[in-house]
Design a protein around this motif. Structure first.
Motif, PDB file in Angstrom:
ATOM      1  N   ALA A 115       0.859  -1.177   0.000  1.00  0.00           N
ATOM      2  CA  ALA A 115       0.000   0.000   0.000  1.00  0.00           C
ATOM      3  C   ALA A 115       0.899   1.233   0.000  1.00  0.00           C
ATOM      4  O   ALA A 115       1.972   1.230   0.593  1.00  0.00           O
ATOM      5  CB  ALA A 115      -0.905   0.006   1.230  1.00  0.00           C
ATOM      6  N   VAL A 116       0.450   2.271  -0.685  1.00  0.00           N
ATOM      7  CA  VAL A 116       1.208   3.520  -0.757  1.00  0.00           C
ATOM      8  C   VAL A 116       0.332   4.645  -0.197  1.00  0.00           C
ATOM      9  O   VAL A 116      -0.877   4.673  -0.432  1.00  0.00           O
ATOM     10  CB  VAL A 116       1.676   3.820  -2.202  1.00  0.00           C
ATOM     11  CG1 VAL A 116       0.515   4.006  -3.148  1.00  0.00           C
ATOM     12  CG2 VAL A 116       2.593   5.022  -2.247  1.00  0.00           C
ATOM     13  N   PHE A 117       0.959   5.521   0.573  1.00  0.00           N
ATOM     14  CA  PHE A 117       0.252   6.639   1.194  1.00  0.00           C
ATOM     15  C   PHE A 117       0.892   7.942   0.718  1.00  0.00           C
ATOM     16  O   PHE A 117       2.011   8.272   1.089  1.00  0.00           O
ATOM     17  CB  PHE A 117       0.349   6.513   2.712  1.00  0.00           C
ATOM     18  CG  PHE A 117      -0.352   7.579   3.516  1.00  0.00           C
ATOM     19  CD1 PHE A 117      -1.292   8.436   2.968  1.00  0.00           C
ATOM     20  CD2 PHE A 117      -0.074   7.709   4.863  1.00  0.00           C
ATOM     21  CE1 PHE A 117      -1.928   9.403   3.738  1.00  0.00           C
ATOM     22  CE2 PHE A 117      -0.701   8.665   5.652  1.00  0.00           C
ATOM     23  CZ  PHE A 117      -1.630   9.512   5.082  1.00  0.00           C
ATOM     24  N   GLU A 118       0.176   8.646  -0.139  1.00  0.00           N
ATOM     25  CA  GLU A 118       0.608   9.980  -0.549  1.00  0.00           C
ATOM     26  C   GLU A 118       0.015  10.934   0.481  1.00  0.00           C
ATOM     27  O   GLU A 118      -1.174  11.257   0.450  1.00  0.00           O
ATOM     28  CB  GLU A 118       0.109  10.301  -1.961  1.00  0.00           C
ATOM     29  CG  GLU A 118       0.597  11.628  -2.458  1.00  0.00           C
ATOM     30  CD  GLU A 118       0.163  11.915  -3.891  1.00  0.00           C
ATOM     31  OE1 GLU A 118       0.770  12.820  -4.494  1.00  0.00           O
ATOM     32  OE2 GLU A 118      -0.762  11.266  -4.409  1.00  0.00           O
ATOM     33  N   ILE A 119       0.838  11.362   1.415  1.00  0.00           N
ATOM     34  CA  ILE A 119       0.360  12.115   2.566  1.00  0.00           C
ATOM     35  C   ILE A 119      -0.406  13.357   2.143  1.00  0.00           C
ATOM     36  O   ILE A 119      -1.439  13.684   2.708  1.00  0.00           O
ATOM     37  CB  ILE A 119       1.521  12.451   3.514  1.00  0.00           C
ATOM     38  CG1 ILE A 119       2.139  11.142   4.030  1.00  0.00           C
ATOM     39  CG2 ILE A 119       1.051  13.323   4.669  1.00  0.00           C
ATOM     40  CD1 ILE A 119       3.448  11.312   4.746  1.00  0.00           C
ATOM     41  N   TYR A 120       0.080  14.044   1.144  1.00  0.00           N
ATOM     42  CA  TYR A 120      -0.666  15.172   0.582  1.00  0.00           C
ATOM     43  C   TYR A 120      -0.340  15.239  -0.898  1.00  0.00           C
ATOM     44  O   TYR A 120       0.819  15.177  -1.288  1.00  0.00           O
ATOM     45  CB  TYR A 120      -0.293  16.486   1.274  1.00  0.00           C
ATOM     46  CG  TYR A 120      -1.065  17.679   0.755  1.00  0.00           C
ATOM     47  CD1 TYR A 120      -2.447  17.672   0.721  1.00  0.00           C
ATOM     48  CD2 TYR A 120      -0.403  18.800   0.293  1.00  0.00           C
ATOM     49  CE1 TYR A 120      -3.161  18.756   0.230  1.00  0.00           C
ATOM     50  CE2 TYR A 120      -1.109  19.900  -0.183  1.00  0.00           C
ATOM     51  CZ  TYR A 120      -2.491  19.865  -0.216  1.00  0.00           C
ATOM     52  OH  TYR A 120      -3.196  20.935  -0.698  1.00  0.00           O
TER      53      TYR A 120
END
Length: 152
Positions: free
Chosen positions: A52-57
């Motif tokens: 899973a990838v999380f593009e914080i903003y």
């Protein structure tokens, strides 16, 4: 995040100082990959299939890394509650300082919301059939290794 059970956290600075092959190895051995919007997120191409990838903003470029994650086949997460994200200054484009630019702004965020999203990601990875299969295989290999030591 370091207080979450059974979670190993590693902060990596993907710069020229870190050899590219080591960058690939670190990424490929990550179940969860997170960053603010930027070219470093292209490393998501080298994540394992269950990741899973999380593009914080996403800096108002909402489809860029979402689309790349979709094409790669990994789960994409991003910040949803904009009121829990803030900037401490106006960002300026590095070559055109007269221009305000969200991609060159420092951001802060609500820690509770951040942890909530990270927990969602952990749950997603741990339930992913490909992750479960890989963990079973690793446990079998470890058990076989232990049995071999015992036999010797």
């Amino acid at each position: 995040m370091k207080e979450l059970p059974n979670v190993e956290v590693q902060m990596v600075d993907y710069t020229w100082k870190l050899p590219f092959l080591q960058q690939l190895q670190l990424t490929h051995n990550s179940d969860i990959f997170m960053s603010i919007h930027g070219s470093g997120l292209t490393h998501l191409l080298f994540l394992p299939d269950w990741a899973a990838v999380f593009e914080i903003y996403n800096c108002d470029d909402s489809n860029c890394y979402w689309d790349l994650a979709r094409l790669r086949g990994v789960k994409y997460f991003t910040w949803q509650k904009q009121e829990l994200l803030w900037s401490d200054s106006v960002g300026r484009h590095p070559t055109r300082p007269e221009e305000e630019h969200k991609k060159f702004t420092n951001y802060g965020f609500d820690k509770t919301e951040f942890i909530r999203i990270v927990k969602q990601m952990i749950d997603y990875v741990r339930r992913n059939p490909k992750f479960v299969a890989k963990q079973r295989k690793l446990r079998r290999l470890q058990k076989d290794k232990e049995n071999l030591k015992t036999e010797l």
